[in-house]
Design an enzyme around this catalytic site. Structure first.
Site, short mmCIF file in Angstrom:
data_model
loop_
_atom_site.label_atom_id
_atom_site.label_comp_id
_atom_site.label_asym_id
_atom_site.label_seq_id
_atom_site.Cartn_x
_atom_site.Cartn_y
_atom_site.Cartn_z
N CYS A 168 43.90 52.31 34.91
CA CYS A 168 43.87 52.62 36.35
C CYS A 168 43.20 51.47 37.10
O CYS A 168 42.13 51.64 37.72
CB CYS A 168 43.14 53.93 36.60
SG CYS A 168 43.95 55.30 35.77
N ARG A 190 46.06 49.94 44.31
CA ARG A 190 46.18 49.43 45.67
C ARG A 190 47.61 48.97 45.99
O ARG A 190 48.11 49.20 47.08
CB ARG A 190 45.25 48.23 45.77
CG ARG A 190 44.74 47.86 47.10
CD ARG A 190 43.61 46.85 47.05
NE ARG A 190 43.89 45.63 46.30
CZ ARG A 190 43.26 45.25 45.20
NH1 ARG A 190 42.31 46.01 44.69
NH2 ARG A 190 43.57 44.13 44.58
N ARG A 191 48.27 48.34 45.03
CA ARG A 191 49.51 47.62 45.36
C ARG A 191 50.70 48.09 44.54
O ARG A 191 51.76 48.36 45.09
CB ARG A 191 49.24 46.12 45.11
CG ARG A 191 50.28 45.18 45.64
CD ARG A 191 50.17 44.97 47.12
NE ARG A 191 51.07 43.91 47.56
CZ ARG A 191 52.32 44.11 47.96
NH1 ARG A 191 52.82 45.32 47.99
NH2 ARG A 191 53.07 43.09 48.34
N SER A 250 44.35 56.23 31.17
CA SER A 250 43.06 55.59 31.38
C SER A 250 42.21 55.86 30.15
O SER A 250 42.49 56.80 29.38
CB SER A 250 42.38 56.19 32.62
OG SER A 250 41.06 55.72 32.73
N ARG A 251 41.12 55.07 30.02
CA ARG A 251 40.15 55.39 28.97
C ARG A 251 39.39 56.65 29.37
O ARG A 251 38.78 57.29 28.53
CB ARG A 251 39.17 54.22 28.81
CG ARG A 251 39.82 52.93 28.34
CD ARG A 251 38.87 51.75 28.48
NE ARG A 251 38.48 51.56 29.87
CZ ARG A 251 37.54 50.72 30.30
NH1 ARG A 251 36.90 49.99 29.42
NH2 ARG A 251 37.25 50.62 31.58
N TYR A 273 45.28 54.71 25.84
CA TYR A 273 46.50 53.91 25.98
C TYR A 273 47.50 54.21 24.86
O TYR A 273 48.71 54.24 25.08
CB TYR A 273 46.17 52.42 26.00
CG TYR A 273 45.16 52.02 27.07
CD1 TYR A 273 45.05 52.73 28.26
CD2 TYR A 273 44.34 50.91 26.87
CE1 TYR A 273 44.13 52.35 29.23
CE2 TYR A 273 43.42 50.52 27.85
CZ TYR A 273 43.32 51.25 29.02
OH TYR A 273 42.42 50.87 29.98
N LYS A 332 49.70 39.30 35.30
CA LYS A 332 49.43 37.91 35.05
C LYS A 332 47.95 37.77 34.67
O LYS A 332 47.16 38.55 35.19
CB LYS A 332 49.76 37.01 36.23
CG LYS A 332 49.54 37.53 37.64
CD LYS A 332 48.17 37.77 38.18
CE LYS A 332 47.09 36.78 38.07
NZ LYS A 332 45.85 37.24 38.77
N ASP A 352 43.27 33.31 36.39
CA ASP A 352 43.43 34.38 37.37
C ASP A 352 43.97 33.86 38.71
O ASP A 352 44.82 34.50 39.33
CB ASP A 352 42.08 35.08 37.60
CG ASP A 352 42.26 36.39 38.34
OD1 ASP A 352 42.82 37.33 37.74
OD2 ASP A 352 41.90 36.47 39.53
N TYR A 359 39.16 32.21 51.94
CA TYR A 359 40.54 32.48 51.52
C TYR A 359 41.51 31.37 51.96
O TYR A 359 41.49 30.94 53.09
CB TYR A 359 40.99 33.82 52.11
CG TYR A 359 42.36 34.25 51.66
CD1 TYR A 359 42.55 34.82 50.42
CD2 TYR A 359 43.46 34.08 52.49
CE1 TYR A 359 43.82 35.21 50.00
CE2 TYR A 359 44.73 34.46 52.08
CZ TYR A 359 44.89 35.02 50.83
OH TYR A 359 46.14 35.39 50.43
#
Ligand code: NAP
Length: 330
Positions: free
Chosen positions: A19, A25-26, A44-45, A65, A104, A184, A242
């Site tokens: 989660c 969010r997206r 989820s764990r 999982y 990613k 990242d 940003y």
């Protein structure tokens, strides 16, 4: 092999492994809005987190999982785990016969990326990395402008992706979870270089630096070069103001793409094309790149070929990320 319900006319039944904040969010809202995808289960764990996250989507909450991968009704899994956990769970999901949409970076090592793509292909399963921006139509327009000679001959790419510092304790600060800004954040300008200049790029030099007290790199830069002399200067970081932008410099002009990597779904791009004789802004329609990435995934599953739709680019990106780390440490 997985039963592909989409080919039988129904939406792709997806299970979500973890989660994560980004998923909530997206990606989960994009999945819920997508006609060819259904959120079938959320794992989820923590049982409580699975229940809370699954409820708005009327999905099955699952604790663990492995439990989720054992669900025979699932066609595919979306995997938004910390980077270092991607490879083992992608392998587990493929072994369970599921198509995989992995966040990613697909893995933190080019050898693992190569192995997993080959494994997916041999099983006839799709394995996509969820790098969203390549699915946004604005970059196809940029490529067309380049091909048409809108800025003459290409000389250089300048690409930057920098974001403000994550909260203390974020996965990006943990080396054991595959943290650090190279994989990242740096992944985006690196992928932009591959997307716009092609896969045959050398790393000329690179710098990675850590903010005081941090165990991972928090800022970096790299210089890449194509055999014909075209260069790519890339800047990335996660303790910065940003910026999400690239510029292509040509013999006769420049193209600038602002909000290149993470445009909001309602953002209407304006590509700036500058030449000595005229400057114009190409207004493009808004596009939700998360929805576009899900469409590409569903198309690949539907196509039945297995592997990734852009394997050469994905492998080039993984190799470049590793060579940038090497160059920075050497
Ligand atoms: N494509 C994009 O535009 C985009 C944007 C942002 C992030 N991402 C990617 O999405 C992934 C997750 O990022 P995020 O920011 O959403 O991270 P996050 O909120 O920290 O979520 C990570 C999730 O992984 C699970 N997890 C399993 N083992 C864990 C461990 N040892 N420590 C921490 N979490 C663990 C947790 O789920 P449970 O506790 O529920 O099991 C947690 O919610 C990363 O790969 C990141 O690169 C992609």
């Amino acid at each position: 092999m997985a039963v592909v319900s989409e080919t039988a006319g129904g939406p792709l039944r997806l299970g979500v492994l973890g989660c994560s904040g980004f998923a909530r969010r997206r990606m989960l809202p994009a999945m819920a809005a997508h006609p060819r995808v259904r959120v079938h289960a959320v794992a989820s764990r923590s049982a409580g987190r699975a229940a809370v996250t699954a409820a708005p989507f009327r999905a099955r909450p699952v604790t663990g999982y492995g439990e989720l991968l054992a669900d025979p009704a699932l066609d595919a899994v979306y995997l938004p785990l910390p980077a270092a956990l991607h490879a083992p769970w992608v392998e587990a999901a493929l072994s369970a016969g599921k198509h995989v949409l992995a966040e990613k970076p697909l893995t933190t090592d080019p050898g693992q990326t190569r192995t997993l793509l080959a494994r997916a292909r041999s099983l006839g399963l799709v394995l996509h990395e969820n790098t969203l921006f390549v699915h946004h139509g604005q970059h196809a327009v940029v490529r067309r402008l380049l091909a048409e000679g809108a800025i003459g001959e290409l000389r250089a790419l300048h690409a930057a992706f920098t974001v403000p510092a994550p909260a203390p304790g974020d996965i990006r600060y943990a080396p054991e979870l595959g943290g650090g800004c190279l994989a990242d954040i740096g992944l985006y300008p690196v992928r932009a270089a591959v997307h716009l200049l092609g896969t045959r790029l050398d790393v000329v030099g690179a710098v990675l630096s850590s903010a005081p007290g941090q165990r991972v790199e928090t800022s970096g830069a790299a210089l890449l070069r194509r055999a014909d002399g075209v260069t790519a200067q890339l800047t990335f970081g996660m303790e910065h103001a940003y910026r999400s932008r690239y510029e292509l410099w040509g013999s006769e002009g420049r193209i600038t793409v602002d909000r290149a990597f993470t445009p909001a779904a309602d953002h209407r791009p304006g590509l700036l094309v500058e030449r000595a004789d005229a400057t114009r802004t190409l207004a493009l329609p808004a596009e939700d790149q998360a929805v576009a990435a899900l469409t590409a995934f569903a198309d690949s599953v539907h196509g039945g070929k297995g592997g990734a739709d852009n394997e050469a680019d994905l492998l080039a990106q993984a190799e470049l990320l590793a060579r940038i780390r090497q160059a920075a440490s050497g």
